[in-house]
Design a protein around this motif. Structure first.
Motif, mmCIF file in Angstrom:
data_model
loop_
_atom_site.group_PDB
_atom_site.id
_atom_site.type_symbol
_atom_site.label_atom_id
_atom_site.label_comp_id
_atom_site.label_asym_id
_atom_site.label_seq_id
_atom_site.Cartn_x
_atom_site.Cartn_y
_atom_site.Cartn_z
ATOM 1 N N LYS A 100 1.089 -0.802 0.027
ATOM 2 C CA LYS A 100 0.073 0.203 -0.055
ATOM 3 C C LYS A 100 0.835 1.497 -0.400
ATOM 4 N N ALA A 104 -2.291 7.919 -1.594
ATOM 5 C CA ALA A 104 -4.148 7.833 -2.229
ATOM 6 C C ALA A 104 -3.831 6.154 -1.453
ATOM 7 N N SER A 105 -3.307 5.982 -0.332
ATOM 8 C CA SER A 105 -2.936 4.303 0.545
ATOM 9 C C SER A 105 -3.681 4.068 -0.757
ATOM 10 N N ARG A 106 -3.278 3.291 -2.145
ATOM 11 C CA ARG A 106 -3.891 2.170 -2.778
ATOM 12 C C ARG A 106 -2.715 1.346 -3.216
ATOM 13 N N PHE A 107 -3.564 -0.072 -2.767
ATOM 14 C CA PHE A 107 -2.735 -1.562 -2.956
ATOM 15 C C PHE A 107 -2.527 -1.375 -4.271
ATOM 16 N N ASP A 108 -1.050 -1.363 -4.580
ATOM 17 C CA ASP A 108 -0.164 -0.614 -5.682
ATOM 18 C C ASP A 108 0.545 -2.222 -6.418
ATOM 19 N N ASN B 34 -10.901 4.206 -4.133
ATOM 20 C CA ASN B 34 -10.292 3.296 -5.552
ATOM 21 C C ASN B 34 -11.016 2.052 -6.136
ATOM 22 N N TYR B 36 -10.967 -1.785 -8.466
ATOM 23 C CA TYR B 36 -9.532 -2.683 -8.815
ATOM 24 C C TYR B 36 -10.120 -3.854 -10.507
ATOM 25 N N VAL B 46 -5.165 -2.266 -9.869
ATOM 26 C CA VAL B 46 -5.083 -0.937 -9.536
ATOM 27 C C VAL B 46 -5.119 -0.249 -10.553
ATOM 28 N N PHE B 49 -7.613 5.567 -8.258
ATOM 29 C CA PHE B 49 -7.220 5.823 -7.493
ATOM 30 C C PHE B 49 -7.525 7.517 -7.153
ATOM 31 N N ARG B 91 -10.901 4.201 1.284
ATOM 32 C CA ARG B 91 -8.955 4.113 2.284
ATOM 33 C C ARG B 91 -9.702 5.244 2.873
#
Lengths: 120, 107
Positions: A100, A104-108, B34, B36, B46, B49, B91
């Motif tokens: 993470k 932007a706290s995204r799981f990339d 976000n 996905y 992803v 976002f 989030r």
């Protein structure tokens, strides 16, 4: 290229402990920018966030699992791990590790996932 | 926990169609969503976002919008590789939660 790889037993007995490790390559687990996360997905169902850890050792857990879950970081091995105790059939799922980003706290980045079945 | 509700749960569409998936949060979450894409046997990927920012490497036919409680993922012209399940994720607060998923199938 960042890569994550889960490993651990695919079969755990009821009331036992599920233990998984995620090996990270292409990034340092000691980076301050990222949190290291576990997400699970029961077969045919949706995604559930389990928890996360920062290199500082700070953790956040899903309250529904807090009493049973521990996430640890192993900086020298560039790995982090998941421990889930007192498992039942409801814990059978594909377990993913993921990065993470603080942005932007995204799981990339994700591992490919590992299936864990709870059965005697 | 913040509940994320997606609609529809599944849809059938043809190549070239415009597809819209909606996600509603159980409370206001600003733009902290976000999106996905997940294909069978694979990890999620992803796409979007911060409700509307396109992840690097994702085709521009994907777009996101919304704020507060209502969010939308749009595929402007559906391509063969877009048949998959799509999830929204908030989030805004821990525990992070996902919608139940929207499966996009071939008509």
């Amino acid at each position: 290229q960042v890569q994550l790889q889960e490993s651990g037993p695919g079969l755990v007995k009821p009331s036992g402990t599920l233990s998984l490790t995620c090996a990270v390559s292409g990034d340092s687990i000691s980076s301050s920018f990222n949190w290291w996360t576990w997400v699970r997905q029961p077969p045919g169902k949706g995604l559930q966030w389990i928890g996360e850890i920062h290199q500082s050792g700070n953790t956040n857990y899903n309250p529904s699992l807090t009493s049973r879950v521990t996430i640890s970081v192993h900086k020298s091995k560039n790995q982090f791990s998941l421990r889930l105790t007192s498992v039942t059939a409801a814990d059978s799922a594909v377990y993913f590790c993921a990065r993470k980003t603080s942005s932007a706290s995204r799981f990339d980045y994700w591992g490919q996932g590992t299936l864990v079945i709870v059965s005697s | 926990d913040i509940e994320m509700t997606q609609s529809p749960s599944s849809l059938s569409a043809s190549i070239g169609d415009r597809v819209t998936i909606t996600c509603r949060a159980s409370q206001s979450i600003s733009s902290h969503v976000n999106w996905y894409q997940q294909k069978p046997g694979k990890a999620p990927k992803v796409l979007i976002f911060g409700a509307s920012s396109l992840q690097s490497g994702v085709p521009s036919r994907f777009s996101g919008s919304g704020s507060g409680t209502d969010f939308t993922l749009t595929i402007s012209s559906l391509q063969p590789e877009d048949f998959a399940t799509y999830y929204c994720q908030q989030r805004y607060s821990i525990p992070y939660t996902f919608g139940q998923g929207t499966k996009v199938e071939i008509k």
